[in-house]
Design an enzyme around this catalytic site. Structure first.
Site, PDB file in Angstrom:
ATOM      1  N   THR A 156       0.820  -1.210   0.000  1.00  0.00           N
ATOM      2  CA  THR A 156       0.000   0.000   0.000  1.00  0.00           C
ATOM      3  C   THR A 156       0.855   1.261   0.000  1.00  0.00           C
ATOM      4  OG1 THR A 156      -1.910   1.052   1.063  1.00  0.00           O
ATOM      5  CG2 THR A 156      -0.174   0.185   2.511  1.00  0.00           C
TER       6      THR A 156
ATOM      7  N   HIS B  72       0.800  -0.847   7.789  1.00  0.00           N
ATOM      8  CA  HIS B  72       0.365  -2.021   7.035  1.00  0.00           C
ATOM      9  C   HIS B  72       1.495  -3.025   6.843  1.00  0.00           C
ATOM     10  CE1 HIS B  72      -3.763  -1.379   5.669  1.00  0.00           C
ATOM     11  NE2 HIS B  72      -3.488  -0.102   5.518  1.00  0.00           N
TER      12      HIS B  72
ATOM     13  N   GLU C  38      -1.692   5.224  -4.966  1.00  0.00           N
ATOM     14  CA  GLU C  38      -2.883   4.435  -4.625  1.00  0.00           C
ATOM     15  C   GLU C  38      -3.883   5.326  -3.880  1.00  0.00           C
ATOM     16  OE1 GLU C  38      -3.968   0.430  -1.992  1.00  0.00           O
ATOM     17  OE2 GLU C  38      -2.110   1.539  -1.631  1.00  0.00           O
ATOM     18  N   HIS C  39      -3.418   5.981  -2.835  1.00  0.00           N
ATOM     19  CA  HIS C  39      -4.220   6.927  -2.057  1.00  0.00           C
ATOM     20  C   HIS C  39      -3.549   8.296  -2.128  1.00  0.00           C
ATOM     21  CE1 HIS C  39      -4.459   2.969   0.118  1.00  0.00           C
ATOM     22  NE2 HIS C  39      -5.758   3.203   0.031  1.00  0.00           N
TER      23      HIS C  39
ATOM     24  N   GLU D 290      -7.872  -4.928 -47.824  1.00  0.00           N
ATOM     25  CA  GLU D 290      -7.071  -5.650 -46.842  1.00  0.00           C
ATOM     26  C   GLU D 290      -6.663  -7.037 -47.340  1.00  0.00           C
ATOM     27  OE1 GLU D 290      -9.090  -5.623 -43.050  1.00  0.00           O
ATOM     28  OE2 GLU D 290      -8.676  -3.496 -42.732  1.00  0.00           O
TER      29      GLU D 290
END
Length: 441
Positions: free
Chosen positions: A240, A265, A332-333, A420
């Protein structure tokens, strides 16, 4: 306790921020991938027997089955602390409010008279939801995985969480209780790469899943990378991280507390402050010393995280430079603790989730904001999103054309097919109108 990077003045790169300038954990997922490969192959070939062996090897527990008995899940809820139950129920309620609004509806577009394209949103059939367990217990991650899957309409879901020696080889009882509150009765005592492999390949106890989601350590991330394609994944979520963009108006007590909250964490967790105020930086450094001394998990998590190369204070000349730094970091945050925080937050381009002002700490989002806390890490927020209802949905285009509508555009289709050098494509259209299909030469 925490390092500084000074990007003021001439130190600020004129041609943009190189991500390597910024604090970041050293995570070699490629190297970890080679270590998890034999584990995943073993689960593929031996199934439950391999999972039982890895429970003893990695988790220090002896188990005779991987699926958690239904009575253990029921008992966990019956014995749950009423205050914890009330908190989980409120977390679930708020998450449902937010995620229910993310549901998509089918939409039909009439391209021409008689020709329509409908986009149908169809949930994946079955998902495996990973909930970490090791240094901490994460019933909140059960909520964050299960609620969006349920709101998307996923019909079959299973939860895996590591077996715990303290609880007879079962996942932590609070995790089991959270599963019970959400109506999930298929739970497995399996962790790490082996749990991802279980969902990818299936075993005699667990049917294979279409997709696996949820946060985890580097081994989980490596297994996701290895097995992507065999099974869908949400992201390679690693340790984190928090970035705080703050100016002189920020309260150093708040900033320090929020940096510590992520550091607890994991020793690889990242805590980064970006500020144009040297006075704030100094005050935060002092406050870190005070608050760290008064908390738990200091030696094994917080100090290694705060002193590691993944954490630091980045000094800039102003908020514009600060925004450039946090966009390059793609946290992330991301907390915005500045004057006119809402306006500053609106300018952010890269973040998993943004927390605005002094009363929206990341810990609110972890539990009870209603947002999801399964978010991209390691800079992946510049191209990936957090877990949502959309993560579990697939958009399928349904093409419905009448004979007349096809006839109107048939010439263009044939022309493009020939351009094509794919004559059979054009022939497939010609065949519907009795046009002569040229013989192959």
């Amino acid at each position: 306790m925490i390092s500084r990077i000074d990007l003021r003045g001439d130190a600020f790169p004129a041609d943009g921020i190189d991500r390597d300038l910024l604090p970041r954990a050293e995570l070699d997922v490629a190297a970890a991938l080679e270590k998890v490969r034999p584990i995943c192959e073993d689960v593929h070939h031996r199934g439950t027997a391999a999972l039982i062996d890895y429970a003893e090897k990695f988790d220090g527990v002896t188990i005779d089955r991987v699926r958690v008995p239904a009575e253990a899940i029921t008992r966990a809820l019956d014995e749950l602390d009423p205050a914890v139950r009330a908190a989980l129920e409120e977390s679930i309620r708020r998450a449902r409010i937010v995620h229910r609004e993310q549901r998509r509806t089918d939409h039909t577009t009439q391209v021409v008279p008689g020709g329509t394209v409908t986009e149908r949103w169809v949930p994946v059939e079955r998902v495996g939801l990973y909930v970490p367990g090791g240094r901490s217990v994460y019933p909140s991650s059960v909520v964050m995985n299960v609620v969006p899957a349920q709101e998307a309409g996923v019909g079959s879901m299973a939860v895996a969480s590591p077996p715990q020696a303290d609880f007879g080889g079962l996942p932590h009882p609070t995790i089991l209780a959270a599963c019970a509150l959400l109506g999930v009765d298929e739970v497995y005592a399996a962790g790490g790469a082996q749990a991802v492999a279980m969902f990818a390949y299936g075993t005699d106890e667990c049917r294979p899943a279409t997709m696996v989601t949820g946060p985890g350590n580097i081994w989980v991330a490596a297994a996701k990378r290895l097995l992507k394609g065999r099974i869908g994944i949400d992201a390679e979520a690693g340790p984190t991280e928090i970035a705080v963009l703050a100016d002189a108006t920020a309260d150093p007590v708040h900033v320090a507390a929020d940096l510590i909250s992520q550091a607890e964490h994991d020793p690889l967790a990242a805590s980064v402050l970006v500020t144009d105020s040297e006075e704030l930086a100094a005050a935060v450094e002092q406050e870190l010393k005070v608050q760290v001394a008064a908390t738990r998990h200091v030696e094994d998590r917080i100090l290694p995280a705060l002193t590691g190369r993944q954490s630091g204070i980045v000094l800039v000349d102003g908020i514009d430079q600060g925004l450039a730094v946090v966009d390059a970091y793609a946290a992330e945050h991301l907390e915005i603790q500045t004057a006119d925080a809402s306006a500053v937050a609106a300018r952010v381009r890269n973040a998993g989730a943004i927390f605005v002002g002094p009363y929206a700490p990341v810990s609110l989002g972890d539990y009870a904001a209603g947002s999801n806390h399964v978010l991209p890490t390691g800079g992946c927020a510049c191209h990936s999103s957090g877990l949502s209802v959309q993560s579990f949905l697939r958009g399928i285009h349904v093409v419905d054309y009448s004979r007349e509508a096809l006839a109107e555009v048939a010439g263009h289709v044939v022309t493009l097919a020939e351009a094509e050098d794919l004559p059979a494509h054009g022939a497939a259209v010609k065949a519907r109108f009795d046009w002569r299909v040229p013989e192959s030469k």
